[in-house]
Scaffold this active site. Structure first.
Site, short mmCIF file in Angstrom:
data_model
loop_
_atom_site.label_atom_id
_atom_site.label_comp_id
_atom_site.label_asym_id
_atom_site.label_seq_id
_atom_site.Cartn_x
_atom_site.Cartn_y
_atom_site.Cartn_z
N GLY A 1 3.36 6.44 7.99
CA GLY A 1 4.74 6.66 7.59
C GLY A 1 5.65 5.55 8.06
N ASN A 2 5.23 4.83 9.12
CA ASN A 2 5.97 3.65 9.58
C ASN A 2 5.72 2.44 8.69
OD1 ASN A 2 5.89 4.82 12.80
ND2 ASN A 2 7.68 3.67 12.14
N SER A 3 4.68 2.49 7.88
CA SER A 3 4.31 1.33 7.06
C SER A 3 5.49 0.86 6.21
CB SER A 3 3.15 1.69 6.13
OG SER A 3 1.97 1.90 6.86
N GLY B 1 -11.32 -24.53 -4.04
CA GLY B 1 -12.68 -24.28 -4.50
C GLY B 1 -13.75 -24.52 -3.46
N VAL B 2 -13.55 -24.02 -2.25
CA VAL B 2 -14.59 -24.11 -1.22
C VAL B 2 -14.79 -22.74 -0.59
CG1 VAL B 2 -14.19 -26.53 -0.64
CG2 VAL B 2 -12.94 -24.74 0.60
N ASP C 1 0.13 -7.62 1.46
CA ASP C 1 0.59 -6.23 1.56
C ASP C 1 2.11 -6.15 1.54
OD1 ASP C 1 0.28 -3.51 1.66
OD2 ASP C 1 0.10 -3.41 3.84
N ILE D 1 -15.90 -21.22 3.16
CA ILE D 1 -15.87 -21.78 4.51
C ILE D 1 -16.40 -20.78 5.54
CG2 ILE D 1 -13.96 -23.35 4.04
CD1 ILE D 1 -12.08 -21.25 5.29
N HIS E 1 0.81 -1.22 0.00
CA HIS E 1 0.00 0.00 0.00
C HIS E 1 0.84 1.27 0.00
CE1 HIS E 1 0.43 -0.15 4.52
NE2 HIS E 1 0.45 1.16 4.35
#
Length: 496
Positions: free
Chosen positions: A239-241, A297-298, A170, A300, A140
């Site tokens: 900003g820490n991301s 393909g389930v 991410d 849940i 991001h």
């Protein structure tokens, strides 16, 4: 009041006297010599300076730019063109009556052409993972950016190239044209413990090379995302991301990614992506520029305590299958709606979110064993893992017609045979025509299809009626209910 009056000498003396009185009163209860020599263990905050000294040079500031559409130069209310002020407020095609544009007397002025200009987009953090210029950050931080600039603690700036990104975790892998860089050593997030000291280094609010400290608050924190997070009380802000979460040995154990906040700033809950998960993604991004994940393909859902008890599951663990994709890997392996997946490829499924993570990390094309709980016993199946597409479509189903119903039963339901249009897609079952009382309270509604009650499949309205009439009224019954393309277990206690 104590904090506001801590400078008052009288109060200080009163507290000291009270403490002395307590000590005198307690002394006779034990050995005097022991009381004098025994003291509480001394705890001290570790010195972080050595850890910071050897790691902060590997943490970078990341700023990004993006292109935005804008009008040509000189446009807007401050334009030198007196007619442009009207077009700015009323639209590009506006022509004031009696006020032709310059050079276009008597004709409408042409609409200004849209252009693009580059503007600052945001600031984040990242860290070096190899001497030849690979840098890790959050997806991001760099998403939708047309320019990415990496600045070292020395002030030197590089233009970065995106090697690959993965929105699900991410994670973004960047590359700068540099050599002999100081990479951060990669740690082991699986060995983290609650209460362990950790540090965050990054650029909160653009303040580069900022160090904050705290402890690990929780491990495997489930927030509904693809990955479980490391929860800390380290001060992390916008900003820490993308910056590293570091242990006291100077090793990266996580990538700071999110905060839980009502104000937009730090409130004591920060979330980091475990570095083990990150590095698995990095390997694929380096090799292919994208991440390939497995799928079966389930759809849940969680297993509640009530449902677990009703279907005889020893522990309310696993992932309850609510829908099986027709023709998909799970369908071909024999998995049914209502099964509870308890183990996949030898790994326990404790919570429903464990399944997509384990399946996703499995290489597509391989055939692996899985265990499901079905009708009071464990069934082992083998499924060939498929490849997860970039985007999965959704299917919808029309509302079925309402056939003739039987009288209301002890579950509060009126049911009938499944219409032919639906019976061609499923095997057995009965359709709910009306739900009242405890059935309505449980969320059942007209059109729902009841496939199973406890461990017994429903084959017809007559068989359903006999089964319901014989239910134990002292315990809840578990109904496997299909609505549209979704299936889930519902518990209902029979009425008297």
């Amino acid at each position: 009041m104590l904090f506001t009056q801590v400078g008052n000498s009288k109060i200080t003396q009163m507290i000291a006297c009270a403490s002395a009185s307590v000590l005198v009163a307690l002394a006779p209860l034990g050995n005097a010599a022991t009381a004098q020599t025994t003291s509480a263990p001394t705890l001290s905050v570790p010195d972080f300076t050595s850890v910071v000294a050897k790691t902060e040079g590997s943490v970078v500031n990341i700023r990004t730019t993006e292109s935005v559409p804008t009008r040509g130069p000189g446009m807007g209310p401050n334009s030198n063109d007196p007619y442009e002020m009207f077009r700015w407020f009323f639209g590009p095609d506006f022509q004031p009556p009696g006020m032709p544009g310059p050079g276009q007397r008597g004709k409408p002025s042409p609409a200004p052409q849209e252009r693009e200009r580059t503007i600052p987009r945001g600031v984040g953090s990242g860290f070096i993972i190899s001497a030849d210029g690979y840098v890790l950050t959050n997806n991001h931080v760099v998403a939708k950016a047309n320019g990415i600039f990496v600045t070292m603690t020395s002030g030197k700036e590089y233009t970065a190239k995106v090697i690959g990104t993965d929105a699900r975790t991410d994670v973004a892998l960047l590359k700068i044209d540099a050599t002999n860089l100081p990479p951060l050593p990669i740690g082991d997030s699986t060995t983290l413990k609650k209460g362990q000291w950790v540090l965050a280094i990054g650029s909160p609010f653009g303040l580069d090379s900022t160090v904050t400290s705290g402890i690990v608050s929780a491990i495997n924190r489930d927030t509904g995302d693809y990955l479980p997070f490391i929860q800390t009380d380290v001060a992390v802000n916008p900003g820490n991301s993308g910056g590293p979460l570091i242990d006291l040995a100077g090793r990266v154990v996580g990538v700071n990614s999110q905060i839980i906040s009502q104000s937009g700033g730090f409130m004591g809950i920060s979330l980091a992506i475990p570095i083990d998960e990150v590095m698995r993604v990095v390997e694929q991004l380096k090799a292919h520029g994208k991440v390939t994940r497995g799928r079966i393909g389930v759809q849940i859902g969680p297993v509640s305590d009530d449902v677990g008890k009703a279907i005889g599951l020893p522990d309310a663990k696993g992932a309850m299958v609510s829908n099986v994709e027709a023709g998909g890997p799970a369908d071909e392996a024999g998995i049914r709606a209502g099964d509870v997946i308890t183990k996949f490829d030898g790994k326990d499924i404790t919570h429903m979110t464990d399944l997509p993570r384990i399946v996703g990390s499995t290489k597509p094309g391989v055939r692996v064993p899985m265990e499901v709980w079905r009708k009071g016993k464990t069934v082992t199946l083998k499924v060939k893992v498929g490849e997860m597409p970039s985007a999965e479509g959704e299917t919808t189903s029309g509302q079925p017609e309402a056939p003739k119903a039987a009288p209301t039963d002890v579950l509060g339901l009126k049911v009938s045979a499944v219409p032919e249009a639906i019976s061609q897609k499923i095997k057995g079952g009965v359709q709910v025509v009306e739900a009242e009382g405890q059935a309505a309270a449980a969320g059942l509604t007209a059109g729902d299809i009841i496939l199973t009650i406890n461990d017994t499949d429903i084959t017809s309205p007559e068989q359903y009626s006999k089964l319901v009439a014989g239910l134990d009224k002292s315990r809840a019954a578990a109904l496997l209910v299909m609505r549209g393309d979704q299936t889930q277990w519902v518990t209902i206690t029979p009425g008297k």
